[in-house]
Design an enzyme around this catalytic site. Structure first.
Site, PDB file in Angstrom:
ATOM      1  N   CYS A  99      -5.016 -49.618 -14.523  1.00 32.41           N
ATOM      2  CA  CYS A  99      -4.433 -48.512 -14.010  1.00 32.41           C
ATOM      3  C   CYS A  99      -4.587 -48.584 -12.342  1.00 32.41           C
ATOM      4  O   CYS A  99      -5.375 -49.002 -11.872  1.00 32.41           O
ATOM      5  CB  CYS A  99      -5.146 -47.237 -14.349  1.00 32.41           C
ATOM      6  SG  CYS A  99      -4.449 -45.696 -13.729  1.00 32.41           S
ATOM      7  N   HIS A 143       0.300 -43.845 -21.545  1.00 35.08           N
ATOM      8  CA  HIS A 143      -0.789 -43.842 -20.506  1.00 35.08           C
ATOM      9  C   HIS A 143      -0.304 -43.328 -19.415  1.00 35.08           C
ATOM     10  O   HIS A 143      -1.143 -42.405 -18.727  1.00 35.08           O
ATOM     11  CB  HIS A 143      -0.837 -45.464 -19.943  1.00 35.08           C
ATOM     12  CG  HIS A 143      -1.652 -45.883 -18.931  1.00 35.08           C
ATOM     13  ND1 HIS A 143      -2.752 -46.414 -18.859  1.00 35.08           N
ATOM     14  CD2 HIS A 143      -1.465 -45.244 -17.426  1.00 35.08           C
ATOM     15  CE1 HIS A 143      -3.412 -46.422 -17.303  1.00 35.08           C
ATOM     16  NE2 HIS A 143      -2.464 -45.898 -16.700  1.00 35.08           N
ATOM     17  N   GLU A 144       1.005 -43.321 -18.918  1.00 36.99           N
ATOM     18  CA  GLU A 144       1.399 -42.165 -17.778  1.00 36.99           C
ATOM     19  C   GLU A 144       1.440 -41.026 -18.262  1.00 36.99           C
ATOM     20  O   GLU A 144       1.197 -40.246 -17.262  1.00 36.99           O
ATOM     21  CB  GLU A 144       3.069 -42.698 -17.623  1.00 36.99           C
ATOM     22  CG  GLU A 144       3.294 -44.324 -17.323  1.00 36.99           C
ATOM     23  CD  GLU A 144       2.252 -44.639 -16.200  1.00 36.99           C
ATOM     24  OE1 GLU A 144       1.806 -43.844 -15.267  1.00 36.99           O
ATOM     25  OE2 GLU A 144       1.772 -45.970 -16.148  1.00 36.99           O
ATOM     26  N   HIS A 190      -1.590 -39.274 -17.758  1.00 27.79           N
ATOM     27  CA  HIS A 190      -2.134 -38.925 -16.053  1.00 27.79           C
ATOM     28  C   HIS A 190      -1.536 -37.357 -15.933  1.00 27.79           C
ATOM     29  O   HIS A 190      -2.237 -36.704 -15.020  1.00 27.79           O
ATOM     30  CB  HIS A 190      -1.106 -39.801 -15.090  1.00 27.79           C
ATOM     31  CG  HIS A 190      -1.842 -41.066 -14.679  1.00 27.79           C
ATOM     32  ND1 HIS A 190      -2.925 -41.117 -14.481  1.00 27.79           N
ATOM     33  CD2 HIS A 190      -1.385 -42.310 -15.161  1.00 27.79           C
ATOM     34  CE1 HIS A 190      -3.490 -42.545 -14.120  1.00 27.79           C
ATOM     35  NE2 HIS A 190      -2.468 -43.050 -14.544  1.00 27.79           N
TER      36      HIS A 190
HETATM   37 NI    NI Z   1      -2.470 -45.019 -14.589  1.00 26.32          NI
END
Ligand code: NI
Length: 178
Positions: free
Chosen positions: A100, A142-143, A146
């Site tokens: 990341c 993953h995105e 966030h």
């Molecule tokens: Ni990330």
């Protein structure tokens, strides 16, 4: 457009839930996405979420071009997603290495759903509705994490599989951060 600085783990903004975009046609959304694209390109990222540049809105971008240097990293379509929703297709999970941009220099083995459906809006307000699997599904999860204030290290099940990229992958085959 500009390359923006990346917030790093420890910054409370990265642990906060981002807010929905209420006006997809707002001019500043175009500026935000332009900055996100420039920043992701400059840092050779596979993806980027708006909170990573300090903007607490539900906007992510991602995409991986075929790269002959990393033939094992599959291509992911270049995508902008506003107000995304991700849902698993089935309950099958698989573990894979992630990095990341907000956790620089480190990698961890993270479980993700193998197949997902994701929806969201592009910059013109058009609906994107796709199914994805494998690495593509991993990048999307993953995105979108966030946007809910989740960083991948909190998902690692065994912290022995969390460490410095240069130690874990001395030959430099770890792929890209997101
Ligand atoms: Ni990330």
């Amino acid at each position: 457009m500009a390359v923006r600085s990346i917030r790093r783990m420890g910054d409370p903004l990265l642990w906060a839930r981002a807010q929905e975009v209420t006006d997809v046609s707002a001019a500043n959304l175009g500026d935000l996405i332009g900055d996100m694209k420039d920043t992701m390109a400059a840092l050779h990222g596979a993806g980027l979420a708006a909170p990573q540049i300090g903007v607490p809105l539900r906007v992510v971008i991602f995409g991986v071009r075929a790269n002959p240097r990393y033939p094992h990293v599959p291509k992911v379509p270049e995508t902008i997603l506003v107000n995304p929703i991700v849902e698993p297709l089935g309950d099958e999970e698989e573990e894979g290495w992630e990095g990341c941009l907000s956790v620089p220099g480190l990698r961890g083995l993270v479980p993700r759903y193998r197949r997902v459906r994701y929806r969201g809006y592009d910059m013109e307000g058009g609906l994107i509705d796709r199914e994805a699997e494998g690495f593509h599904a991993r990048v999307v999860q993953h995105e979108c994490d966030h946007l809910d204030g989740i960083l991948y290290p909190t998902r690692i099940r065994d912290l022995r599989f969390f460490g410095y990229e240069a130690v874990l992958f001395p030959e430099g085959l770890a792929g890209e951060d997101a």
